[in-house]
Design a protein around this motif. Structure first.
Motif, PDB file in Angstrom:
ATOM      1  N   VAL A 167       0.852  -1.191   0.000  1.00  0.00           N
ATOM      2  CA  VAL A 167       0.000   0.000   0.000  1.00  0.00           C
ATOM      3  C   VAL A 167       0.885   1.237   0.000  1.00  0.00           C
ATOM      4  O   VAL A 167       1.698   1.420   0.899  1.00  0.00           O
ATOM      5  CB  VAL A 167      -0.928   0.016   1.232  1.00  0.00           C
ATOM      6  CG1 VAL A 167      -1.708   1.326   1.289  1.00  0.00           C
ATOM      7  CG2 VAL A 167      -1.873  -1.179   1.192  1.00  0.00           C
ATOM      8  N   ILE A 168       0.742   2.077  -0.997  1.00  0.00           N
ATOM      9  CA  ILE A 168       1.583   3.269  -1.081  1.00  0.00           C
ATOM     10  C   ILE A 168       0.780   4.395  -1.730  1.00  0.00           C
ATOM     11  O   ILE A 168       0.084   4.181  -2.728  1.00  0.00           O
ATOM     12  CB  ILE A 168       2.883   2.994  -1.886  1.00  0.00           C
ATOM     13  CG1 ILE A 168       3.907   4.099  -1.682  1.00  0.00           C
ATOM     14  CG2 ILE A 168       2.592   2.725  -3.342  1.00  0.00           C
ATOM     15  CD1 ILE A 168       4.552   4.109  -0.335  1.00  0.00           C
ATOM     16  N   PRO A 169       0.829   5.591  -1.174  1.00  0.00           N
ATOM     17  CA  PRO A 169       0.137   6.718  -1.806  1.00  0.00           C
ATOM     18  C   PRO A 169       0.754   7.073  -3.160  1.00  0.00           C
ATOM     19  O   PRO A 169       1.948   6.841  -3.397  1.00  0.00           O
ATOM     20  CB  PRO A 169       0.347   7.869  -0.800  1.00  0.00           C
ATOM     21  CG  PRO A 169       0.658   7.197   0.494  1.00  0.00           C
ATOM     22  CD  PRO A 169       1.416   5.960   0.120  1.00  0.00           C
ATOM     23  N   GLN A 170      -0.062   7.630  -4.028  1.00  0.00           N
ATOM     24  CA  GLN A 170       0.438   8.182  -5.288  1.00  0.00           C
ATOM     25  C   GLN A 170       0.770   9.639  -5.045  1.00  0.00           C
ATOM     26  O   GLN A 170      -0.102  10.431  -4.699  1.00  0.00           O
ATOM     27  CB  GLN A 170      -0.605   8.050  -6.396  1.00  0.00           C
ATOM     28  CG  GLN A 170      -0.136   8.607  -7.736  1.00  0.00           C
ATOM     29  CD  GLN A 170      -1.139   8.340  -8.844  1.00  0.00           C
ATOM     30  OE1 GLN A 170      -1.633   7.221  -9.014  1.00  0.00           O
ATOM     31  NE2 GLN A 170      -1.450   9.379  -9.618  1.00  0.00           N
ATOM     32  N   VAL A 171       2.041  10.000  -5.217  1.00  0.00           N
ATOM     33  CA  VAL A 171       2.488  11.338  -4.846  1.00  0.00           C
ATOM     34  C   VAL A 171       3.222  12.014  -5.990  1.00  0.00           C
ATOM     35  O   VAL A 171       3.684  11.374  -6.931  1.00  0.00           O
ATOM     36  CB  VAL A 171       3.413  11.298  -3.599  1.00  0.00           C
ATOM     37  CG1 VAL A 171       2.736  10.591  -2.443  1.00  0.00           C
ATOM     38  CG2 VAL A 171       4.758  10.653  -3.921  1.00  0.00           C
ATOM     39  N   GLU A 172       3.324  13.320  -5.850  1.00  0.00           N
ATOM     40  CA  GLU A 172       4.161  14.138  -6.727  1.00  0.00           C
ATOM     41  C   GLU A 172       5.065  14.970  -5.844  1.00  0.00           C
ATOM     42  O   GLU A 172       4.592  15.694  -4.968  1.00  0.00           O
ATOM     43  CB  GLU A 172       3.305  15.036  -7.609  1.00  0.00           C
ATOM     44  CG  GLU A 172       4.116  15.916  -8.559  1.00  0.00           C
ATOM     45  CD  GLU A 172       3.242  16.830  -9.410  1.00  0.00           C
ATOM     46  OE1 GLU A 172       3.780  17.826  -9.946  1.00  0.00           O
ATOM     47  OE2 GLU A 172       2.037  16.556  -9.527  1.00  0.00           O
ATOM     48  N   MET A 173       6.378  14.839  -6.040  1.00  0.00           N
ATOM     49  CA  MET A 173       7.332  15.607  -5.257  1.00  0.00           C
ATOM     50  C   MET A 173       7.442  17.019  -5.823  1.00  0.00           C
ATOM     51  O   MET A 173       7.542  17.216  -7.038  1.00  0.00           O
ATOM     52  CB  MET A 173       8.708  14.945  -5.285  1.00  0.00           C
ATOM     53  CG  MET A 173       9.749  15.642  -4.430  1.00  0.00           C
ATOM     54  SD  MET A 173       9.556  15.294  -2.679  1.00  0.00           S
ATOM     55  CE  MET A 173      10.286  13.653  -2.604  1.00  0.00           C
ATOM     56  N   ILE A 174       7.398  18.017  -4.938  1.00  0.00           N
ATOM     57  CA  ILE A 174       7.515  19.408  -5.365  1.00  0.00           C
ATOM     58  C   ILE A 174       8.584  20.118  -4.543  1.00  0.00           C
ATOM     59  O   ILE A 174       8.981  19.658  -3.463  1.00  0.00           O
ATOM     60  CB  ILE A 174       6.177  20.164  -5.232  1.00  0.00           C
ATOM     61  CG1 ILE A 174       5.715  20.200  -3.765  1.00  0.00           C
ATOM     62  CG2 ILE A 174       5.119  19.551  -6.132  1.00  0.00           C
ATOM     63  CD1 ILE A 174       4.525  21.121  -3.525  1.00  0.00           C
ATOM     64  N   THR A 175       9.020  21.263  -5.052  1.00  0.00           N
ATOM     65  CA  THR A 175       9.980  22.098  -4.334  1.00  0.00           C
ATOM     66  C   THR A 175       9.226  23.163  -3.543  1.00  0.00           C
ATOM     67  O   THR A 175       8.023  23.366  -3.720  1.00  0.00           O
ATOM     68  CB  THR A 175      10.934  22.795  -5.316  1.00  0.00           C
ATOM     69  OG1 THR A 175      10.188  23.751  -6.095  1.00  0.00           O
ATOM     70  CG2 THR A 175      11.610  21.789  -6.240  1.00  0.00           C
ATOM     71  N   GLY A 176       9.956  23.867  -2.715  1.00  0.00           N
ATOM     72  CA  GLY A 176       9.350  24.944  -1.950  1.00  0.00           C
ATOM     73  C   GLY A 176       8.745  26.025  -2.826  1.00  0.00           C
ATOM     74  O   GLY A 176       7.711  26.614  -2.482  1.00  0.00           O
ATOM     75  N   GLU A 177       9.353  26.285  -3.969  1.00  0.00           N
ATOM     76  CA  GLU A 177       8.860  27.324  -4.865  1.00  0.00           C
ATOM     77  C   GLU A 177       7.525  26.938  -5.525  1.00  0.00           C
ATOM     78  O   GLU A 177       6.823  27.802  -6.046  1.00  0.00           O
ATOM     79  CB  GLU A 177       9.891  27.627  -5.951  1.00  0.00           C
ATOM     80  CG  GLU A 177      11.169  28.283  -5.414  1.00  0.00           C
ATOM     81  CD  GLU A 177      12.150  28.588  -6.522  1.00  0.00           C
ATOM     82  OE1 GLU A 177      11.932  28.093  -7.657  1.00  0.00           O
ATOM     83  OE2 GLU A 177      13.125  29.320  -6.262  1.00  0.00           O
TER      84      GLU A 177
END
Length: 273
Positions: free
Chosen positions: A234-244
């Motif tokens: 079980v793992i979430p579907q994610v998108e990594m983003i930067t602080g900006e």
């Protein structure tokens, strides 16, 4: 020990000695000041800022072991969305033979679908439209229903043992969803609508049904959830983003354009932040 992969969830401390803490429910600490949250709390004069923080000060028994099977970044939402959905599903003994509906297929719902399926339940997703049907089935849903289609809710009367509501929108037909429960079924809400809701008592009395709320879980249960997710993929579907990218990402969340959770790489924050 030094070098371990650890996660910090929604809380970093509690008194440890009240009845709730001793029972493993640190999230319900009854002492003063009570549970110390990682966001919107005051840590000795310093406000906590959750996922916008560069780091946390945390009691060692509030740090969670991240199993090697879990991707370090992708599992971050498990520490909130994961335990928020796992805790009520476990509490109400969801397992083989259970008929579970997840209302809403967003950041919480897409994890809840996976967990309920891994527990052995027959899982349905109830959404407004069909734009997320393919994703729901990819996450393990056996059935998909769109409430925008006339007669959908009425057709589901007496269908489910448990409905997990992850929706915070106002104006839901709660009486209709209570009618979709089997006798002795439970509607568990983890969403927070802004407006009060009302329900006729007959919605509970007819069928001996329950309406319940839930909020994350204690530290031991959160560790149990992480181990469960590692064992069942079980793992979430994610998108990594930067602080900006935070402002744009926030706008996307409000507009329901995210699939399904953003994870912020806090190493991109300026040192002065």
């Amino acid at each position: 020990k030094v070098g371990d992969r650890v996660g910090v969830g929604c809380l970093v401390g509690s008194c440890g000695s009240c009845q709730m803490c001793e029972s493993g429910y640190e999230q319900w600490c009854t002492s003063t000041p009570g549970t110390l949250w990682t966001y919107r709390a005051d840590a000795e004069g310093n406000p906590t800022t959750g996922g916008y923080s560069r780091g946390f000060t945390v009691r060692e028994d509030f740090a969670l072991h991240i199993p090697e099977e879990l991707d370090f970044a992708a599992c971050a939402p498990l520490l909130c969305a994961g335990i928020t959905t796992y805790s009520p599903l476990k509490h109400y003994n969801v397992g083989a033979g259970s008929r579970v509906a997840v209302l809403g297929m967003g950041g919480l719902g897409h994890v809840g679908v996976q967990i309920a399926k891994a527990m052995g339940a027959d899982v349905s997703v109830i959404s407004h439209g069909r734009s997320k049907e393919a994703d729901a089935r990819r996450f393990g849903a056996d059935h998909f229903y769109a409430t925008s289609e006339e007669g959908t809710l009425e057709s589901l009367r007496g269908s489910f043992d448990l409905i997990l509501c992850t929706v915070s929108a106002d104006g839901l037909d709660y009486a209709g969803y209570m009618a979709a429960l089997r006798p002795y079924g439970v509607f568990v809400d983890v969403g927070l609508p802004t407006e009060p809701v009302s329900l006729p008592l007959r919605a509970f009395v007819n069928g001996g049904k329950s309406f319940a709320g839930s909020q994350i879980g204690g530290i031991a249960e959160t560790q149990e959830m992480l181990d469960f997710c590692a064992a069942h993929g079980v793992i979430p579907q994610v998108e990594m983003i930067t602080g900006e990218e935070i402002t744009q990402a926030y706008d996307n969340v409000v507009a329901s354009r995210v699939r399904y959770r953003y994870v912020i790489d806090t190493s991109t924050f300026p040192e002065s932040a």
